[in-house]
Design a protein around this motif. Sequence first.
Motif, mmCIF file in Angstrom:
data_model
loop_
_atom_site.group_PDB
_atom_site.id
_atom_site.type_symbol
_atom_site.label_atom_id
_atom_site.label_comp_id
_atom_site.label_asym_id
_atom_site.label_seq_id
_atom_site.Cartn_x
_atom_site.Cartn_y
_atom_site.Cartn_z
ATOM 1 N N VAL A 264 15.689 -8.759 -5.213
ATOM 2 C CA VAL A 264 15.110 -8.628 -3.872
ATOM 3 C C VAL A 264 15.702 -7.412 -3.172
ATOM 4 O O VAL A 264 14.987 -6.614 -2.550
ATOM 5 N N TRP A 265 17.027 -7.267 -3.271
ATOM 6 C CA TRP A 265 17.694 -6.107 -2.664
ATOM 7 C C TRP A 265 17.175 -4.801 -3.261
ATOM 8 O O TRP A 265 16.938 -3.828 -2.533
ATOM 9 N N GLU A 266 16.968 -4.778 -4.579
ATOM 10 C CA GLU A 266 16.480 -3.565 -5.227
ATOM 11 C C GLU A 266 15.082 -3.198 -4.720
ATOM 12 O O GLU A 266 14.790 -2.025 -4.475
ATOM 13 N N LEU A 267 14.214 -4.194 -4.569
ATOM 14 C CA LEU A 267 12.860 -3.931 -4.089
ATOM 15 C C LEU A 267 12.880 -3.297 -2.707
ATOM 16 O O LEU A 267 12.096 -2.382 -2.416
ATOM 17 N N ILE A 268 13.788 -3.769 -1.860
ATOM 18 C CA ILE A 268 13.826 -3.287 -0.478
ATOM 19 C C ILE A 268 14.617 -2.003 -0.332
ATOM 20 O O ILE A 268 14.156 -1.028 0.266
ATOM 21 N N GLU A 269 15.819 -1.967 -0.908
ATOM 22 C CA GLU A 269 16.760 -0.886 -0.609
ATOM 23 C C GLU A 269 16.752 0.233 -1.639
ATOM 24 O O GLU A 269 16.961 1.395 -1.287
ATOM 25 N N VAL A 270 16.522 -0.084 -2.913
ATOM 26 C CA VAL A 270 16.572 0.933 -3.970
ATOM 27 C C VAL A 270 15.185 1.519 -4.221
ATOM 28 O O VAL A 270 14.978 2.732 -4.137
ATOM 29 N N GLU A 271 14.229 0.649 -4.521
ATOM 30 C CA GLU A 271 12.880 1.129 -4.804
ATOM 31 C C GLU A 271 12.089 1.436 -3.534
ATOM 32 O O GLU A 271 11.053 2.085 -3.606
ATOM 33 N N ARG A 272 12.588 0.969 -2.385
ATOM 34 C CA ARG A 272 11.934 1.186 -1.088
ATOM 35 C C ARG A 272 10.482 0.730 -1.143
ATOM 36 O O ARG A 272 9.577 1.345 -0.592
ATOM 37 N N HIS A 273 10.263 -0.394 -1.812
ATOM 38 C CA HIS A 273 8.922 -0.880 -2.095
ATOM 39 C C HIS A 273 8.157 -1.262 -0.838
ATOM 40 O O HIS A 273 6.921 -1.255 -0.827
ATOM 41 N N ILE B 54 3.807 -16.223 6.898
ATOM 42 C CA ILE B 54 2.984 -15.032 7.061
ATOM 43 C C ILE B 54 1.994 -14.949 5.907
ATOM 44 O O ILE B 54 2.374 -15.099 4.742
ATOM 45 N N SER B 55 0.730 -14.739 6.220
ATOM 46 C CA SER B 55 -0.312 -14.700 5.206
ATOM 47 C C SER B 55 -0.926 -13.307 5.180
ATOM 48 O O SER B 55 -1.853 -13.014 5.939
ATOM 49 N N PRO B 56 -0.415 -12.408 4.354
ATOM 50 C CA PRO B 56 -0.930 -11.046 4.335
ATOM 51 C C PRO B 56 -2.128 -10.902 3.409
ATOM 52 O O PRO B 56 -2.285 -11.645 2.452
ATOM 53 N N SER B 57 -2.999 -9.954 3.696
ATOM 54 C CA SER B 57 -4.107 -9.652 2.800
ATOM 55 C C SER B 57 -3.716 -8.557 1.814
ATOM 56 O O SER B 57 -4.478 -8.256 0.905
ATOM 57 N N LEU B 58 -2.545 -7.951 1.995
ATOM 58 C CA LEU B 58 -2.086 -6.886 1.112
ATOM 59 C C LEU B 58 -1.700 -7.450 -0.241
ATOM 60 O O LEU B 58 -1.070 -8.502 -0.335
ATOM 61 N N ASP B 59 -2.064 -6.756 -1.303
ATOM 62 C CA ASP B 59 -1.801 -7.246 -2.653
ATOM 63 C C ASP B 59 -0.624 -6.498 -3.262
ATOM 64 O O ASP B 59 -0.713 -5.328 -3.592
ATOM 65 N N PHE B 60 0.518 -7.189 -3.394
ATOM 66 C CA PHE B 60 1.666 -6.670 -4.132
ATOM 67 C C PHE B 60 1.706 -7.426 -5.460
ATOM 68 O O PHE B 60 2.544 -8.306 -5.662
ATOM 69 N N SER B 61 0.798 -7.086 -6.360
ATOM 70 C CA SER B 61 0.619 -7.873 -7.570
ATOM 71 C C SER B 61 1.815 -7.799 -8.519
ATOM 72 O O SER B 61 1.974 -8.655 -9.389
ATOM 73 N N ASN B 62 2.672 -6.790 -8.353
ATOM 74 C CA ASN B 62 3.828 -6.671 -9.240
ATOM 75 C C ASN B 62 5.058 -7.382 -8.697
ATOM 76 O O ASN B 62 6.131 -7.307 -9.289
ATOM 77 N N VAL B 63 4.923 -8.080 -7.572
ATOM 78 C CA VAL B 63 6.043 -8.801 -6.979
ATOM 79 C C VAL B 63 5.728 -10.293 -7.007
ATOM 80 O O VAL B 63 4.613 -10.702 -6.671
ATOM 81 N N ASP B 64 6.706 -11.096 -7.426
ATOM 82 C CA ASP B 64 6.531 -12.542 -7.426
ATOM 83 C C ASP B 64 6.099 -13.014 -6.037
ATOM 84 O O ASP B 64 6.677 -12.603 -5.031
ATOM 85 N N PRO B 65 5.085 -13.870 -5.940
ATOM 86 C CA PRO B 65 4.562 -14.266 -4.629
ATOM 87 C C PRO B 65 5.601 -14.884 -3.699
ATOM 88 O O PRO B 65 5.584 -14.622 -2.490
ATOM 89 N N SER B 66 6.513 -15.697 -4.231
ATOM 90 C CA SER B 66 7.517 -16.314 -3.357
ATOM 91 C C SER B 66 8.511 -15.276 -2.842
ATOM 92 O O SER B 66 8.958 -15.355 -1.688
ATOM 93 N N ILE B 67 8.829 -14.289 -3.670
ATOM 94 C CA ILE B 67 9.703 -13.203 -3.226
ATOM 95 C C ILE B 67 8.992 -12.351 -2.182
ATOM 96 O O ILE B 67 9.564 -11.985 -1.152
ATOM 97 N N HIS B 68 7.739 -12.050 -2.441
ATOM 98 C CA HIS B 68 6.949 -11.251 -1.503
ATOM 99 C C HIS B 68 6.869 -11.939 -0.143
ATOM 100 O O HIS B 68 7.071 -11.306 0.903
#
Length: 212
Positions: A191-200, A94-108
């Motif tokens: 990864v779990w924290e980004l999704i479930e705790v921070e609801r990023h 998946i190639s998104p145009s959205l910039d999550f600059s605070n997340v490692d690209p491979s994790i994103h």
Amino acid sequence: DQRGGGDPDNKFTRNPVRIFVKMENMNPGGTGKDRAARSMILASERSGDLPPPLSRYCNHQLIRGNRGYGDDKTNTTNNNTDTVNCTRNGDGEISPSLDFSNVDPSIHQAILIALHATKTHGIVIEGTSGSTGISLASLASPRGHGVIVVLPDDQSTQKSAFLKKLGCGVVVVKNCSISNPGHYVNVAKRVWELIEVERHYDAYYQKHVLRE
């Protein structure tokens, strides 16, 4: 997944000794890890940590669970992105145009793959150096759950490629001590924290996955 843990016992008799052999290689994934993976997935679905699996009779129906994306308790945040173009390249990534600059690209990238793959709003996250990740992926994916696997870089490229073919988001990290934040187990927790705790990724999921 119904075959996991149902491998046969074979008996060999040579008087006066009887030898019993547990044929774990008869599991779908070919190892005893299928038994543990099946138990974890079923226990998580029963407890509500994972939503119910997809019904065999509604291949693309989204089923709400007690937790996870899409249920009534989900809190979303506004990431101020009105448009996101999300396409798949030739490798299926998946190639998104959205910039999550605070997340490692491979994790994103792995998170986006899992978000677009899940049909139940549930995601299984595993940090593994062995075959547990493959067992979890081969059992969780057919049940409709997204899967993210974090592997150390000393594992074979074939393992990573196979996980991707199962539809997993895969993160490969440098092999290091468990005390290092970059250890695969600690990265899986992050990864779990980004999704479930921070609801990023709540706003992204609600706006750009559920509306597909």
